[in-house]
Motif scaffolding. Structure first.
Motif, mmCIF file in Angstrom:
data_model
loop_
_atom_site.group_PDB
_atom_site.id
_atom_site.type_symbol
_atom_site.label_atom_id
_atom_site.label_comp_id
_atom_site.label_asym_id
_atom_site.label_seq_id
_atom_site.Cartn_x
_atom_site.Cartn_y
_atom_site.Cartn_z
ATOM 1 N N LEU A 189 43.329 39.313 30.168
ATOM 2 C CA LEU A 189 42.958 38.228 29.130
ATOM 3 C C LEU A 189 41.663 37.653 29.175
ATOM 4 N N ARG A 190 41.144 37.168 30.273
ATOM 5 C CA ARG A 190 40.101 36.547 30.642
ATOM 6 C C ARG A 190 38.956 37.826 29.969
ATOM 7 N N VAL C 123 32.577 41.997 35.838
ATOM 8 C CA VAL C 123 33.562 40.912 36.589
ATOM 9 C C VAL C 123 34.816 41.765 36.287
ATOM 10 N N TYR C 124 35.209 42.169 35.181
ATOM 11 C CA TYR C 124 36.445 43.047 35.059
ATOM 12 C C TYR C 124 36.498 44.066 35.943
ATOM 13 N N TYR C 125 35.576 45.049 35.824
ATOM 14 C CA TYR C 125 35.517 46.283 36.777
ATOM 15 C C TYR C 125 36.088 45.739 38.239
ATOM 16 N N ARG C 126 35.364 44.583 38.709
ATOM 17 C CA ARG C 126 35.294 44.075 39.928
ATOM 18 C C ARG C 126 36.990 43.594 40.200
ATOM 19 N N ASP C 127 37.374 43.005 39.158
ATOM 20 C CA ASP C 127 38.875 42.486 39.103
ATOM 21 C C ASP C 127 39.817 43.740 39.270
ATOM 22 N N GLN C 128 39.426 44.802 38.614
ATOM 23 C CA GLN C 128 40.285 45.896 38.692
ATOM 24 C C GLN C 128 40.416 46.542 39.928
#
Ligand SMILES: Nc1ncnc2c1ncn2[C@@H]1O[C@H](COP(=O)(O)OP(=O)(O)OP(=O)(O)O)[C@@H](O)[C@H]1O
Ligand code: SF4
Ligand code: SF4
Ligand SMILES: [Mg+2]
Lengths: 437, 262, 359
Positions: A189-190, C123-128
């Motif tokens: 979502l973020r 950021v999202y890739y790292r979160d994944q």
């Protein structure tokens, strides 16, 4: 934007379009209407729908220069674009039009002549065929300034739109929506909300219009109300007999797909809803004899809508629900004006094609119950892998769980060259026989 | 006297051509390939030698081409039919920029540069639609001989649209057209149109430049040639015996190679 | 040892987990950190029978064959399955397996952000990465401290060697034929990195060849270098593959290998330095530039595209890449393939004619 173009657009909008519509109305009046043996009387709203869509395509010619023009995918959060005054055009809707006008084989062939495989999505091939030949059933398409895509319906649109970005040499903005395999997470979502907020800067630059929060909220509200009313329109089909057929809704869905977030779409569905409620009250069915109620899975076969409409009506069968038309109403409840970006992200990422197959199965089970469905027609569309892969299992599981008869038609959304009339006839006849006993 | 031979072992037909030092054709034969490539090559070459009134030792060099090119033990070299059809077409029609070879199993479009050198080419995908085999299947369904296809097609008054791109679908489509009593001529013209549309995509892919020459067995079908000419917008060269162009090209290459080797 | 025996050995003797991984881009280091060996599934040599009940005929052979493997007992060997979000077909096949096939094997999904990238993509890739590591630890127990950093280092060692192998091949001094090169490379699809690195060292330690092959050099582009018969024919024709733009090959070798820092940041940095790829929806301009650069650097005379039939991402980019190459005067050959199709006369004719043309 140029002043002259803006004036011309205004002129056409205020005078040209109404004149054209009036001319059409006058022409239509001359045609006598005969009662149809299979179908109930035609809806009054239909004329309004035709006007709206014709006007939309008519004004498209004058939009470039007067408005920034965006080409948009059917699942993109267009509410955001409305704030910046984009004239929006939907290549998928145009693809459907090419299919219905039987122009798809020619346009697809043109794309194939330029090296695009005939196994690619035919909406994309129609559109690319138009790019190479300039041909279209809609006359002239408005040249885009921006491409706005979301992969919440398929990855195909990202490949397709990036080819368009290359040909037209214009920016592509992608709203990347992680596939909902298990559940959507805080991080998903973020990511999505962050992208939406970040889009504002390039959208301001391309349109020359400043972002306005109040306008955005108003557009969201209008979009929400439109989708909600569209949902109510579909719900009238729960009644027996249903006041609409799914084949009608394939056309009535055009405003919610391509004019969402504009007052005209909302107003149209209000009128339509009123008319349908009146029909329900008076017990008027879309199909005169509605003995069996069916569900349609996948996108329409645009070149066959009329034929199928007659064929099924002849058998006393009416399609009362489709996973396809339902998609524009399904997730609207997530929208929340207090948290616009995140809720928009949720609304758009949980649509049927971005959701796991377990979700699809329960959705179909629910629709089958709510709409009292007797049988299921599954269109396995060569063009559309995200919609089609998994259908064989859905068929099996729905049979196991609900003992509901179904049939798979191997065909395509617009490219009639991938469709065999003979093969389909045989399958459908067997299906009709199965439904009768 | 030294002679040079080219043998083209295609999926359906095998051709052998013998030329002399001056590239004059002294023999040309066409035979069905049948089940055995080596045998077909052998038989065709013997027949050609007989026609030329020559003996095997007089052949300075032999080049094999076509599908069976690797199964010709007595050939000095194997070269693909793309290069050979290009060389043959260039020799017969020196202004040729684009060659269209439609054989039994494959169709190929070849772009030639200066001196007849191949600069680009494309071939049909796995599907048989757009090849001679497709026409054979359909002709059999319609009870027409291969050599009748051209004249029948040109006698058509209308044209039935064949919408399917796939041979299997098209076959069932033809069956139902026959059942609807559509005239045979019109169906045949529709089939030719389907092939031409297929081939046209390939022509577009490599581009048309200079003269267009058609080779391979389907060039004998005047119905296809006529529709292709319409598409290309210019007359197409067809040699009186288009099937031998590949073998002729192979013989020419044999001569060039022999010279280069001294 | 066969692939299956090796993986069994890893389980029983080394007490590692085995994770079956579908194509294409996935963070191997995260799996290694959880002490799991990824076993990649690209083209299992199986006749398709069961998968046909789940997939339409217009789905690519990579997906078809992988599903066949999973359904015919292939899933029994593995402790989990990982589906990267490569394309619509894999996405839905993952859901078919997870939701409809009633397997006990846990199914994991790995979404990677699609281009055009924004500041949020990293950021999202790292979160994944983080989420995948957590999920693996839930399944297999906590990772050893320092395991992640060690895995990142190991990955970098492997990539450096692969980089050297590619560079030496491009310079004509590796001494491996085409068939052998890809046989070595593809062992990395299931070997534990320690074993794989040892094999790479052995190859790199061999003396350089006396002479380069006589024929013209080519670049391969596509998904997998199949059919293998093509590679051996190129060997016979004296044609060297100078470089590749293959999804299983160079498109998975990052150009940046940051020396220090947080391990997830290092992986993220590397990921965004990968060559452009259709499955990440990188722009056509970048893809064309990359191919053009490979051709220029190696002096290759042409490009051979090995397209898996029905592969949407590759099909879409193809016309433009062919066009761009043509504009630069570089001829190309497009071959439609199925992953397990034999190398037949039709294909041989095209390849030979292409080599005759560019030679
Ligand atoms: N007399 C004819 N009239 C019309 N068409 C003909 C005639 N003879 C042969 N053909 C066509 O030519 C085709 C065979 O062409 P050709 O002999 O060039 O094939 P080939 O070289 O054996 O095949 P390939 O090159 O694909 O291996 C047949 O399938 C048929 O359609
Ligand atoms: S038909 Fe399917 S593949 Fe094509 S654009 Fe629509 S969702 Fe995407
Ligand atoms: S070959 Fe293409 S379509 Fe098939 S799995 Fe790989 S990326 Fe997807
Ligand atoms: Mg031939």
């Amino acid at each position: 934007m140029s002043f002259a173009a803006a004036m011309r657009y205004r002129f056409m909008k205020d005078l040209g379009a109404p004149a054209l519509m009036a001319a059409r109305r006058a022409m239509r009046k001359k045609r006598p209407s005969r009662p149809d043996p299979l179908f109930g009387p035609p809806l009054k709203s239909l004329a309004r729908l035709k006007e709206i869509m014709m006007r939309h395509y008519f004004l498209a010619r004058y939009a470039p220069g007067a408005h920034p023009v965006a080409w948009v995918t059917s699942g993109a959060p267009v509410e955001l674009l409305r704030v910046f005054g984009f004239y929006t055009f939907y290549p998928e809707n145009h693809g459907a039009m090419c299919g219905a006008a039987h122009m798809a084989p020619e346009l697809c062939q043109a794309a194939e002549d330029h090296g695009y495989s005939q196994d690619l999505c035919s909406y994309a091939r129609c559109d690319l065929g138009h790019y190479f030949t300039g041909k279209s059933p809609a006359g002239q398409l408005p040249k885009p300034d921006l491409l706005f895509a979301s992969n919440n319906i398929c990855q195909t649109v990202t490949y397709w739109f990036k080819a368009l970005a290359h040909y037209y040499d214009i920016p592509l903005i992608l709203f990347d929506t992680p596939f909902n395999f298990d559940q959507i997470t805080e991080s998903d979502l973020r990511y999505m909300a962050g992208q939406l907020e970040e889009m504002i800067t390039p959208l301001q630059r391309i349109s020359g219009v400043k972002f306005d929060q109040a306008k955005f909220l108003a557009s969201l509200e209008l979009g929400r109300a439109t989708s909600e009313t569209w949902g109510q329109v579909l719900q009238t089909m729960r009644h027996r007999p249903s006041p609409l057929t799914i084949f009608d809704t394939f056309f009535h869905m055009a405003p919610v797909v391509s004019l969402r977030g504009l007052p005209v779409a909302y107003d149209y569905y209000q009128t339509l809803l009123e008319e349908l409620r009146d029909r329900v009250a008076r017990g008027i069915g879309a199909v005169k004899l509605e003995r069996k109620r069916l569900m349609w899975d996948n996108i329409a076969m645009w070149y066959k809508v009329r034929d199928f409409s007659n064929l099924f009506a002849e058998h006393g069968m009416n399609f009362v629900v489709a996973t396809y038309t339902n998609a524009w109403a399904e997730t609207i409840q997530y929208l929340d004006p207090d948290d616009p970006f995140r809720s928009l992200a949720k609304t758009y990422s949980l649509v049927i094609l971005n959701n796991n197959l377990d979700h699809r199965l329960s959705l179909m089970e629910r629709l089958i119950a709510d709409y009292q469905v007797d049988g299921l027609v599954i269109h396995s569309a060569r063009s559309c892998k995200p919609y089609s892969v998994g259908q064989y299992d859905l068929k099996r599981l729905l049979m196991e769980r609900l003992a509901i008869p179904s049939v798979v038609i191997e065909a395509d959304i617009t490219d009639s060259r991938a469709y065999s009339e003979e093969q389909t006839r045989t399958r459908l006849e067997a299906f009709f026989e199965a439904l009768e006993d | 006297m030294s002679l040079f031979a080219g043998i083209d072992i295609g999926s359906l037909s095998t051709e052998a051509v013998i030329i002399d030092q001056q590239a004059a054709m002294v023999a040309a034969v066409i035979l069905p390939t049948e089940a055995h490539s080596t045998k077909a090559a052998e038989t065709a070459l013997e027949a050609a030698l007989e026609q030329a009134g020559a003996r095997r030792p007089e052949l300075a060099r032999i080049v094999a081409t076509g599908y069976g090119r690797v199964s010709v033990p007595f050939a000095h070299k194997a070269v693909t039919e793309i290069t050979c059809h290009g060389a043959g077409a260039h020799h017969l029609f020196p202004g040729t920029g684009t060659v269209i070879d439609i054989g039994g199993q494959d169709s190929k479009v070849i772009r030639l540069g200066p001196g007849g050198k191949v600069v680009d080419f494309t071939m049909n995908d796995k599907c048989a639609a757009g090849t001679g085999r497709f026409l054979e299947v359909m002709a059999a369904k319609l009870g027409a001989g291969l050599d009748e296809l051209g004249p029948l097609s040109r006698a058509a008054r209308r044209e039935v649209a064949i919408s399917s791109v796939c041979t299997v679908f098209a076959e069932s489509e033809v069956v139902s057209l026959v059942a609807r009593n559509e005239p045979r001529e019109d169906i045949i013209r529709g089939l030719h149109r389907a092939i031409v549309n297929r081939v046209w995509s390939m022509v577009r892919a490599v581009g048309v430049e200079g003269q267009v020459t058609m080779t391979g067995g389907v060039a004998k079908n005047s119905g296809v040639v006529e529709l292709l000419e319409e598409k290309v917008g210019q007359p197409i060269n067809v040699y009186r015996e288009p099937q031998i162009v590949g073998a002729l090209g192979a013989a020419l290459l044999a001569r060039d190679q022999a010279r280069a080797l001294g | 040892m066969t692939r299956k025996e090796y993986l069994q050995h890893q389980k029983t003797q080394r007490h590692r987990r085995v994770v079956g991984v579908l194509p294409a881009l996935f963070p191997r280091e995260i799996l290694w950190a959880a002490d799991a060996v990824p076993a990649e599934v690209w083209d299992p040599p199986l006749a398709v029978s069961r998968a046909g009940a789940h997939l339409q005929p217009y789905i690519c052979s990579v997906v078809r064959q992988s599903l066949e493997l999973i359904l015919s007992g292939g899933a029994d060997l593995v402790d989990a399955l990982l589906f990267p979000h490569t394309c619509d077909s894999i996405q839905n096949m993952a859901s078919v397996v997870h939701d409809y096939c009633g397997l006990d094997t846990p199914c994991l999904f790995f979404y990677h952000p699609k281009a055009p990238y924004t500041q949020h993509s990293r950021v999202y890739y790292r979160d994944q990465l983080q989420a995948l590591l957590e999920r693996l630890q839930e399944l297999f127990g906590p990772a050893e401290p320092g395991a992640l950093t060690a895995a990142v280092e190991m990955g970098q060692r492997m990539y450096r060697r692969l980089g050297e192998m590619y560079a030496r091949r491009a310079g004509g001094n590796l001494g491996l034929g085409n068939e052998e090169f890809y046989r070595v490379l593809r062992r990395g699809e299931y070997l534990h990195p320690e074993d794989f690195i040892a094999e790479l060292d052995q190859v790199l330690g061999r003396p350089a060849p006396a002479a380069a092959p006589p024929g013209p050099a080519v670049i391969l582009s596509g998904v997998v270098p199949n059919p293998p018969g093509l590679l051996s024919q190129l060997d016979r024709l004296g044609v060297a593959v100078a470089h590749d733009d293959l999804l299983m090959g160079s498109r998975r070798i990052p150009s940046r290998l940051p020396a220090e820092g947080d391990p997830l940041d290092r992986l993220t940095e590397s990921y965004f330095s990968l060559p452009p790829c259709s499955t990440r929806s990188n722009s056509l301009a970048r893809r064309a530039a990359y191919l053009g650069q490979l051709v220029e650097q190696t002096g290759a005379a042409g490009v051979i595209f090995l397209i898996v039939k029905f592969c949407e991402p590759e099909y879409f980019d193809l016309p433009n890449l062919v066009e761009e190459l043509k504009a630069r005067g570089v001829p190309s050959l497009v071959l439609d393939t199925e992953t397990n199709q034999p190398y037949d006369g039709r294909m041989a004719t095209r390849v030979e004619a292409f080599i005759e043309m560019i030679g």
